[in-house]
Design a protein around this motif. Sequence first.
Motif, PDB file in Angstrom:
ATOM      1  N   ARG A 190      23.641 -15.999  19.167  1.00  0.00           N
ATOM      2  CA  ARG A 190      23.357 -17.154  19.861  1.00  0.00           C
ATOM      3  C   ARG A 190      22.166 -16.829  20.820  1.00  0.00           C
ATOM      4  O   ARG A 190      21.386 -17.642  20.877  1.00  0.00           O
ATOM      5  N   LYS A 213      20.119 -20.872  19.905  1.00  0.00           N
ATOM      6  CA  LYS A 213      20.424 -22.288  19.401  1.00  0.00           C
ATOM      7  C   LYS A 213      22.017 -22.158  19.061  1.00  0.00           C
ATOM      8  O   LYS A 213      22.670 -21.136  18.708  1.00  0.00           O
ATOM      9  N   PRO A 214      22.759 -23.305  19.063  1.00  0.00           N
ATOM     10  CA  PRO A 214      24.197 -23.099  18.433  1.00  0.00           C
ATOM     11  C   PRO A 214      24.091 -22.859  17.035  1.00  0.00           C
ATOM     12  O   PRO A 214      23.530 -23.243  16.421  1.00  0.00           O
ATOM     13  N   GLN A 271      26.546 -23.452  14.928  1.00  0.00           N
ATOM     14  CA  GLN A 271      27.028 -24.554  14.267  1.00  0.00           C
ATOM     15  C   GLN A 271      25.881 -25.270  13.231  1.00  0.00           C
ATOM     16  O   GLN A 271      26.255 -25.846  12.279  1.00  0.00           O
TER      17      GLN A 271
END
Length: 625
Positions: free
Chosen positions: A294, A299-300, A302
């Motif tokens: 991360r 950024k995430p 996911q």
Amino acid sequence: MPSPKPRRRAASRPAPRRARLYNEQHIAGFLIVICLVQTAFLGTLLYLLINLHIPDLSSVTRYQPSQATLIHDRHGRVVERIFVENRRVVPLKQMSPYLGKAFVAAEDGRFYDHPGLDFFSVMRALVNNFRAGAKSQGGSTITQQVAKSLLLSPEKTYVRKFKEAILAWRIDRLLSKEEILYIYLNQIYLGEGAYGVEAAAQVYFNKSAAKLTLAESALLAGLPQAPSRYALFSYLDRAVERQKYVLNRMAADGHITAQAARQAFAEKIVLAKRRGETGGDNGYYLEVVKRQARALLNKPLQSAGVSIYTALDPGMQEKAAVAVRRGVQAWQARQTVSGKTAIVGPQGALVCIETASARVRALTGGTSFSVTPFDRATQARRQAGSTFKPFLYAVALEQGWQPQSAIDDSPITVRGRGGKPWQPKNYGNSYHGMTTLADALAHSLNGATVRLMQSTGYRGVHALARRAGISAELPPDLSLSLGAVDISLLELTGAYTPFAGNGRYRRPQFIEKIVSEGGAEIPLETGQQAQTVAGDKVIRDMQLMLKGVVNRGSGKVVADVPGVRGGKTGTSDENRDAWFVGYDQQYTTGVWVGNDQNHSLGSRESGGSAAAPIWRDFMLAVRRH
């Protein structure tokens, strides 16, 4: 009687002109009517398109769905998926040749012939729905399913079906059949949170879509009709019946022979373990990877859709988790009196680093990640105790001391902060008098060690510890000699790698590389260059003295481990923390045992009795592997 002369028909000549005029007027009027009808139709269609809010096709032509971020172990196997939707987009050429044929046969046999809409299927569905008195069948083609999935809501209304038909027709003219099938196979939901055939292949069979057999492909192709009814993990018998239908359709459509269909149906289906059944042995390690990734990507995870390749060795990780649990159970057995445990049970942590490369092969931060996810290997900072002593002894060697140099190990009293007397004691209150530097380290003699720092000073120790990667706050006084410094197990284990290797330090490495969706490698942070901690002679002398610790000193419980080359025990004040960091020719491994509440482990607990046995258990298991 003469024949009468025929009468001249005066009005016969202008008749064709009037007829032509009439016909032209009639045709003109007809054309006007047609134009008006066409205009009305187009206007009505335009009105419907505007008022029905038909979506544009940009999300189809630029198909870029959210993809799962994958974490791989050192062998390239996927050990974790992070996602909003569990999906990995793969081209048709990276799928089994049976997959597309199986889904077409099961879902849309006339896929390559119709213009996005199969009117025969629509009429059949309408008749069946009329008979059933409800919308039980949809008659949707693969193209319609793409339109519905990417552009429309899942509601079952005739208005939505009308939109779906318009969009399917437009998509069929915009994209090739292969492009439509590519989107469909990557978009379709196949149960168990898996979107697309690649994710489904991993979830159900623990393999890539490229390696699916005919039987497995047909099994997946049976899922879209009702993923819950044909759920493989729950209703495999139903799914196999649906598989038979798919195989028969494939044979009837000429995709496979009847014999191939029979062989595929006879193939035994072997499913992977269901998600959540594999345990949490990798949990602590993967959390470190996620935190670092991360920070690198900003950024995430996911929505990042990247592939993260790590140094994790799953076999060693499992052995680390088992060794820590056994070590805590052994403590409980030692501390149980008359069937009752004397004090609150501890936790344990272990870190194993490949010395030459600084790759972290295993890390566990507790007895159970699912029960207690707090990572005691990286997030906890506990007093190092005597495991810090080697950094002082290395500075003494730099200043001209030798392993056989004499040093006094007798009771000592010094003035501490505020003028209060400080009287550090040896373990068990046993003193050796005049001894050698090597024996002082081997037996972890506190009196001798404090006197050694009186000679060396603390500034050199600070400098060497920083070169070894220790970032913890270091006290500027004699308490540093006995390890009065709060440090993480990961940092301390990494700081031992120069002693285990060639005197050079590299930051422990979890992530090997990160690859984007497009296959480009994302640059990792800099700072991985090795830095020299001490000279060759100092390192050789330190290795000799640390070998003495495990041969005849406080760490001799690990002396029978094949290939062990050195190590150091540590016990903090009031036996709150037990440590052992040791190494063989390949790995540097650190172990910590202690209570989260910072309670004492017990009067007889120490680094040699609580931590070193865990190290021994782990290293013996690694040697047997």
